[in-house]
Design an enzyme around this catalytic site. Structure first.
Site, PDB file in Angstrom:
ATOM      1  N   GLU A 202       0.862  -1.180   0.000  1.00 54.61           N
ATOM      2  CA  GLU A 202       0.000   0.000   0.000  1.00 54.61           C
ATOM      3  C   GLU A 202       0.899   1.230   0.000  1.00 54.61           C
ATOM      4  O   GLU A 202       1.674   1.434   0.947  1.00 54.61           O
ATOM      5  CB  GLU A 202      -0.903   0.045   1.234  1.00 54.61           C
ATOM      6  CG  GLU A 202      -1.804   1.285   1.221  1.00 54.61           C
ATOM      7  CD  GLU A 202      -2.586   1.496   2.518  1.00 54.61           C
ATOM      8  OE1 GLU A 202      -1.996   1.376   3.598  1.00 54.61           O
ATOM      9  OE2 GLU A 202      -3.784   1.793   2.424  1.00 54.61           O
ATOM     10  N   PHE A 203       0.817   2.030  -1.028  1.00 53.76           N
ATOM     11  CA  PHE A 203       1.589   3.267  -1.040  1.00 53.76           C
ATOM     12  C   PHE A 203       0.725   4.365  -0.439  1.00 53.76           C
ATOM     13  O   PHE A 203      -0.262   4.797  -1.035  1.00 53.76           O
ATOM     14  CB  PHE A 203       2.028   3.640  -2.459  1.00 53.76           C
ATOM     15  CG  PHE A 203       3.010   4.773  -2.431  1.00 53.76           C
ATOM     16  CD1 PHE A 203       4.362   4.529  -2.286  1.00 53.76           C
ATOM     17  CD2 PHE A 203       2.572   6.094  -2.476  1.00 53.76           C
ATOM     18  CE1 PHE A 203       5.272   5.583  -2.196  1.00 53.76           C
ATOM     19  CE2 PHE A 203       3.467   7.147  -2.383  1.00 53.76           C
ATOM     20  CZ  PHE A 203       4.820   6.892  -2.249  1.00 53.76           C
TER      21      PHE A 203
ATOM     22  N   GLU B 200     -10.314  11.022   7.727  1.00 50.59           N
ATOM     23  CA  GLU B 200     -10.422   9.561   7.892  1.00 50.59           C
ATOM     24  C   GLU B 200      -9.143   8.986   8.504  1.00 50.59           C
ATOM     25  O   GLU B 200      -8.777   7.848   8.249  1.00 50.59           O
ATOM     26  CB  GLU B 200     -10.759   8.906   6.551  1.00 50.59           C
ATOM     27  CG  GLU B 200     -12.085   9.413   5.998  1.00 50.59           C
ATOM     28  CD  GLU B 200     -12.964   8.353   5.340  1.00 50.59           C
ATOM     29  OE1 GLU B 200     -12.712   7.153   5.511  1.00 50.59           O
ATOM     30  OE2 GLU B 200     -13.919   8.766   4.665  1.00 50.59           O
TER      31      GLU B 200
ATOM     32  N   HIS C 257     -13.618   4.949   6.993  1.00 50.65           N
ATOM     33  CA  HIS C 257     -12.869   4.824   8.246  1.00 50.65           C
ATOM     34  C   HIS C 257     -13.500   5.688   9.316  1.00 50.65           C
ATOM     35  O   HIS C 257     -13.813   6.840   9.059  1.00 50.65           O
ATOM     36  CB  HIS C 257     -11.421   5.283   8.053  1.00 50.65           C
ATOM     37  CG  HIS C 257     -10.732   4.543   6.960  1.00 50.65           C
ATOM     38  ND1 HIS C 257     -10.981   4.796   5.640  1.00 50.65           N
ATOM     39  CD2 HIS C 257      -9.845   3.532   6.991  1.00 50.65           C
ATOM     40  CE1 HIS C 257     -10.267   3.966   4.893  1.00 50.65           C
ATOM     41  NE2 HIS C 257      -9.571   3.193   5.689  1.00 50.65           N
TER      42      HIS C 257
ATOM     43  N   LYS D  87     -14.266  -1.639   1.903  1.00 55.98           N
ATOM     44  CA  LYS D  87     -13.494  -1.714   3.149  1.00 55.98           C
ATOM     45  C   LYS D  87     -14.108  -0.842   4.237  1.00 55.98           C
ATOM     46  O   LYS D  87     -14.479   0.303   3.974  1.00 55.98           O
ATOM     47  CB  LYS D  87     -12.066  -1.232   2.873  1.00 55.98           C
ATOM     48  CG  LYS D  87     -11.205  -1.091   4.102  1.00 55.98           C
ATOM     49  CD  LYS D  87      -9.877  -0.397   3.794  1.00 55.98           C
ATOM     50  CE  LYS D  87      -9.081  -0.182   5.073  1.00 55.98           C
ATOM     51  NZ  LYS D  87      -7.972   0.747   4.907  1.00 55.98           N
TER      52      LYS D  87
ATOM     53  N   SER E  21       1.100   2.019  10.149  1.00 55.80           N
ATOM     54  CA  SER E  21       0.356   3.122   9.542  1.00 55.80           C
ATOM     55  C   SER E  21      -1.053   3.278  10.106  1.00 55.80           C
ATOM     56  O   SER E  21      -1.786   4.176   9.724  1.00 55.80           O
ATOM     57  CB  SER E  21       0.280   2.941   8.024  1.00 55.80           C
ATOM     58  OG  SER E  21      -0.551   1.859   7.712  1.00 55.80           O
TER      59      SER E  21
ATOM     60  N   GLN F  42      -2.147  -2.196  13.991  1.00 59.54           N
ATOM     61  CA  GLN F  42      -1.461  -2.943  12.939  1.00 59.54           C
ATOM     62  C   GLN F  42      -0.286  -3.726  13.536  1.00 59.54           C
ATOM     63  O   GLN F  42       0.448  -3.204  14.359  1.00 59.54           O
ATOM     64  CB  GLN F  42      -0.918  -1.938  11.937  1.00 59.54           C
ATOM     65  CG  GLN F  42      -0.934  -2.419  10.528  1.00 59.54           C
ATOM     66  CD  GLN F  42      -0.537  -1.283   9.607  1.00 59.54           C
ATOM     67  OE1 GLN F  42       0.612  -0.882   9.589  1.00 59.54           O
ATOM     68  NE2 GLN F  42      -1.504  -0.745   8.892  1.00 59.54           N
TER      69      GLN F  42
END
Ligand code: S3P
Length: 427
Positions: free
Chosen positions: A46-47, A86, A142, A169, A230, A234
């Site tokens: 994921e960039f 978000e 989010h 998502k 990030s 996580q």
């Protein structure tokens, strides 16, 4: 559930894919983070454009994306511009948001783009723009402040799916275990209701375990860090990979049973013990030993590493394919394949004619311990680490399983017991 193919990663079946974020601020950090990801088991990258200095300037973003593409070949890139509302770093209006997303889509260096559902009409425009250019979309939502009820989250996921997204998502913040259960419940409900892959995350430390239960509760992808985290909750990529494998093994489907016939063919990843097991079967049970790698070396008059170095992998694969054609002439033999032999369908077709294919399987940890000092594994040159081994194993998993008549796990199992299991199948 429908699956979505992104590069060579299939989302929506089996173990959830792992996506590792790049949170670099400048070109130097991009290089370091990308190289670390190369040696990790992450399936996708994921960039996070919002961390990049000057992300709003097209050349800066394009260069960073190209650099990731060069450093980590073969792993699809998800572009995310996470906005401040978000939980991200980008403070942008709709117009800037759209422009940056379009720059990324036009860069030809990404396969997937995250689009925040809350952008409304702008989100719709970016989805169409991406679709027209063959880029897959993750429409996301989010909430860093709370967890809505399961029914509200389920409805929101349906609304997001209605935008034409390829994947949807939701990530929400719990305050208490009940909130985490709401997420698991909503995710479980969607297994029956949604016909596209989805990602569901309960963030923070309380929700951390939802990140490794995707296979059980329907979530197709999990984010795990290589170095920098990030999002709250996580976990480390290697550890997540291990946990996913543990849960996957615990609920693995019963293996195929076939009557034994002809020769014994041993396949599987480097270091699973194919040669050791083949050696015992040959010595003790009078079977002819066919060590494919050794035969290729003998015929070529040089080592496998030398073939790779001087003529490249393609030449080695050709020799391997030619040898497979000759194997149906054998009788009462044990054929020990190279780690890549079962990757080609034509090899498998030939090997199936020769005998019963036993797939020996081990965890990346076991393999790493066994091969870490090996100098004869050109496929691992420059990447002799657990993370890369796990990634390469995942690339091979589907082909290995499609080829196998019988799957035997060898973690913690000695070669003698594996031999006994093979003989039971053949009797
Ligand atoms: C390979 C594995 C090796 C050998 C060659 C390629 C692979 O065999 O055939 O280096 O692609 O996995 P082993 O599995 O016996 O190490």
């Amino acid at each position: 559930m429908k699956t979505v193919k992104v590069g060579n990663v299939v989302l929506g079946q089996g173990m959830p894919a792992i996506c590792a974020p790049v949170t670099a601020r400048n070109a130097a950090e991009v290089l370091v983070q990308a190289r670390n990801i190369m040696n990790s088991p992450a399936d996708l990258i994921e960039f996070r454009a919002d961390y990049l200095n000057k992300y709003e300037k097209p050349p800066a973003l394009r260069e960073a994306l190209q650099s990731v593409r060069m450093e980590v070949p073969g792993r699809p890139v998800l572009l995310t511009l996470r906005t401040t509302r978000e939980g991200g770093q980008a403070d942008v209006d709709d117009k800037q948001y759209k422009k940056i997303c379009m720059t990324a889509i036009d860069s030809r260096s990404i396969e997937l783009i995250d689009i925040e559902f809350s952008r409304g009409k702008t989100a719709g425009e970016i989805i169409s723009y991406a679709k027209e250019r063959g880029i897959k979309t993750v429409v996301s939502s989010h909430d860093f402040s709370r967890t809505p009820s399961a029914s509200v989250m389920v409805r929101a996921m349906h609304d997001m799916a209605a935008t034409g997204a390829d994947i949807v998502k939701t990530a929400v913040m719990p305050s208490g275990t009940e909130d985490v259960l709401e997420v698991l419940s909503a995710s479980n409900t969607l297994k029956q209701e949604l016909d596209l892959p989805y990602i569901f995350i309960s963030m923070g430390s309380e929700g951390a375990f939802t990140r490794v239960l995707g296979e059980q509760f329907g979530s197709c992808l999990t984010f795990a860090s290589v170095g920098r985290v990030s999002a709250p909750g996580q976990m480390d990529c290697d550890e997540v990979d291990r946990m996913l494998r543990v849960f996957h093994r615990a609920q693995a489907a019963p293996q195929k049973e076939t009557p034994g016939h002809g020769n014994i063919v041993l396949g599987g990843f480097m270091g699973v013990g194919k040669s050791t097991v083949a050696g015992i079967l040959a010595d003790r049970y009078g079977k002819q030993l066919v060590e494919m790698d050794a035969m290729i070396e003998k015929q070529a008059g040089m080592s496998i590493s030398e073939i790779f170095e001087q003529y490249g992998e393609a030449r080695f694969r050709q020799l391997e394919g030619e040898l497979c054609s000759a194997l149906s002439d054998y009788d009462n033999a044990v054929i020990s394949c190279g780690g890549g032999t079962l990757m080609r369908e034509e090899n498998v077709r030939k090997l199936k004619k020769a005998g019963t294919i036993f797939l020996l399987e081990a965890s990346p940890d076991t393999v790493y311990e066994r091969v870490r000092y090996s100098r004869t594994r050109p496929m691992l040159t420059g990447h002799m680490n657990r993370g890369y081994i796990s990634w390469l194993m995942k690339q091979r998993d589907a082909a290995y399983h499609a080829a196998a008549d019988v799957v035997l796990t060898v973690d913690g199992v000695n070669a003698e017991d594996t031999v006994a299991a093979i003989l039971r199948h053949m009797s």
